[in-house]
Write an enzyme that holds these catalytic residues in place. Structure first.
Site, PDB file in Angstrom:
ATOM      1  N   GLY A  46      45.354  34.449  35.641  1.00 16.52           N
ATOM      2  CA  GLY A  46      45.356  35.287  34.377  1.00 16.52           C
ATOM      3  C   GLY A  46      45.116  36.750  34.646  1.00 16.52           C
ATOM      4  O   GLY A  46      44.557  37.147  35.689  1.00 16.52           O
ATOM      5  N   GLN A  51      43.054  45.253  32.883  1.00 19.11           N
ATOM      6  CA  GLN A  51      42.755  45.325  34.278  1.00 19.11           C
ATOM      7  C   GLN A  51      43.872  45.966  35.066  1.00 19.11           C
ATOM      8  O   GLN A  51      43.568  46.134  36.598  1.00 19.11           O
ATOM      9  CB  GLN A  51      42.999  43.862  34.860  1.00 19.11           C
ATOM     10  CG  GLN A  51      41.750  42.755  34.340  1.00 19.11           C
ATOM     11  CD  GLN A  51      41.833  41.500  34.681  1.00 19.11           C
ATOM     12  OE1 GLN A  51      42.587  40.863  34.155  1.00 19.11           O
ATOM     13  NE2 GLN A  51      41.242  41.090  35.827  1.00 19.11           N
ATOM     14  N   CYS A  99      37.351  36.118  38.713  1.00 18.31           N
ATOM     15  CA  CYS A  99      38.165  37.426  38.182  1.00 18.31           C
ATOM     16  C   CYS A  99      38.829  38.216  39.280  1.00 18.31           C
ATOM     17  O   CYS A  99      37.933  38.566  40.178  1.00 18.31           O
ATOM     18  CB  CYS A  99      37.277  38.103  37.036  1.00 18.31           C
ATOM     19  SG  CYS A  99      38.056  39.434  36.208  1.00 18.31           S
ATOM     20  N   LEU A 100      39.907  38.438  39.035  1.00 16.31           N
ATOM     21  CA  LEU A 100      40.788  39.566  39.853  1.00 16.31           C
ATOM     22  C   LEU A 100      39.828  40.877  40.295  1.00 16.31           C
ATOM     23  O   LEU A 100      40.041  41.414  41.196  1.00 16.31           O
ATOM     24  CB  LEU A 100      42.096  39.493  39.704  1.00 16.31           C
ATOM     25  CG  LEU A 100      43.014  38.480  39.948  1.00 16.31           C
ATOM     26  CD1 LEU A 100      44.393  38.588  39.423  1.00 16.31           C
ATOM     27  CD2 LEU A 100      42.942  37.864  41.278  1.00 16.31           C
ATOM     28  N   HIS A 141      38.912  33.904  28.751  1.00 16.36           N
ATOM     29  CA  HIS A 141      38.274  34.785  29.846  1.00 16.36           C
ATOM     30  C   HIS A 141      39.225  36.179  29.856  1.00 16.36           C
ATOM     31  O   HIS A 141      38.491  37.255  29.701  1.00 16.36           O
ATOM     32  CB  HIS A 141      38.624  34.341  31.075  1.00 16.36           C
ATOM     33  CG  HIS A 141      38.178  35.134  32.327  1.00 16.36           C
ATOM     34  ND1 HIS A 141      37.274  35.050  33.086  1.00 16.36           N
ATOM     35  CD2 HIS A 141      39.031  36.229  32.646  1.00 16.36           C
ATOM     36  CE1 HIS A 141      37.305  35.788  34.182  1.00 16.36           C
ATOM     37  NE2 HIS A 141      38.183  36.790  33.912  1.00 16.36           N
ATOM     38  N   GLU A 142      40.548  35.898  29.398  1.00 12.07           N
ATOM     39  CA  GLU A 142      41.252  37.160  29.317  1.00 12.07           C
ATOM     40  C   GLU A 142      41.155  37.933  27.533  1.00 12.07           C
ATOM     41  O   GLU A 142      41.143  39.159  27.933  1.00 12.07           O
ATOM     42  CB  GLU A 142      42.836  36.739  29.159  1.00 12.07           C
ATOM     43  CG  GLU A 142      43.068  35.965  30.606  1.00 12.07           C
ATOM     44  CD  GLU A 142      42.611  36.849  32.019  1.00 12.07           C
ATOM     45  OE1 GLU A 142      42.624  38.145  32.070  1.00 12.07           O
ATOM     46  OE2 GLU A 142      42.464  35.988  32.708  1.00 12.07           O
ATOM     47  N   HIS A 145      38.176  40.233  28.272  1.00 11.34           N
ATOM     48  CA  HIS A 145      38.774  41.662  29.037  1.00 11.34           C
ATOM     49  C   HIS A 145      39.194  42.682  27.957  1.00 11.34           C
ATOM     50  O   HIS A 145      39.341  44.016  27.925  1.00 11.34           O
ATOM     51  CB  HIS A 145      40.095  41.365  29.895  1.00 11.34           C
ATOM     52  CG  HIS A 145      39.532  40.973  31.239  1.00 11.34           C
ATOM     53  ND1 HIS A 145      38.706  41.792  32.117  1.00 11.34           N
ATOM     54  CD2 HIS A 145      39.733  39.842  31.958  1.00 11.34           C
ATOM     55  CE1 HIS A 145      38.603  41.167  33.052  1.00 11.34           C
ATOM     56  NE2 HIS A 145      39.144  39.954  33.163  1.00 11.34           N
TER      57      HIS A 145
HETATM   58 NI    NI Z   1      39.283  38.522  34.631  1.00  5.00          NI
END
Ligand code: NI
Length: 186
Positions: A46, A51, A99-100, A141-142, A145
């Site tokens: 995701g 991000q 998370c990236l 989760h996204e 963000h």
């Molecule tokens: Ni994330």
């Protein structure tokens, strides 16, 4: 085009994202394509526009790499423009998240079990859809963000304390990733 991913500590990850006015459809499609490519390149499931440094309410999720653990995710992917929750269940469940933007960090996070989301898809049609299980998890989760919230914010106090040093290191750019990253400092 693969874009660099902003790391924990970057201001853009703490800024609530703006709705897109949908006037530049070609630009939106290009951004979404770039986000998908960036997510796959980083082996993520995701990615949200903040991000990659773009403070817009856009997210992509793809569960196809998670089918070993969650077979129901086979073929599951979504691209969402201007998503909003229209329902969040009182029932909650916990999953381990990562998370990236926060490499090598994970934590058990409790969230609503079922959600309903209204969003604009890549055909520029508004849809409303229900999600549950890990798909609901990925989307929540996204969605966080897009509000400037990160999964570690929801971790238990003791887990947060354990992660303090690691998070401090990431803020300073002391982290190794296989994908290109960016911080406010470099
Ligand atoms: Ni994330």
């Amino acid at each position: 085009m693969i874009l660099p991913i902003y790391l924990y500590g970057s201001q853009v990850l703490r800024t609530p994202a703006q709705e897109d006015d949908l006037s530049d459809r070609e630009g939106l499609r290009k951004l979404i394509d770039d986000m998908i490519e960036t997510m796959h390149h980083a082996d993520g499931c995701g990615l949200a526009a903040p991000q990659v440094g773009i403070s817009k309410r856009i997210l992509v999720v793809d569960g196809n790499d998670l089918t070993d653990r969650y077979p129901e995710l086979k073929g599951f992917h979504r691209e969402m423009i201007n998503p909003r929750f229209t329902f969040e269940s009182e029932d909650r469940c916990s999953y381990e998240e990562g998370c990236l933007s926060i490499p090598n960090v994970d934590a058990e996070i409790s969230r609503p079990k079922k959600i309903r989301v209204r969003y604009v898809n890549t055909d520029f049609v508004e849809v409303e859809e229900d999600f549950e299980g890990f798909a609901a998890r990925m989307i929540q989760h996204e969605m966080d963000h897009l509000e400037g919230i990160l999964f570690v914010d929801h971790a238990s106090p003791i887990r947060k304390k354990m992660l303090t040093g690691k998070l401090m290191g990431i803020t300073k750019g002391n982290v190794r990733t296989r994908y290109r990253v960016k911080t406010d400092k470099k």
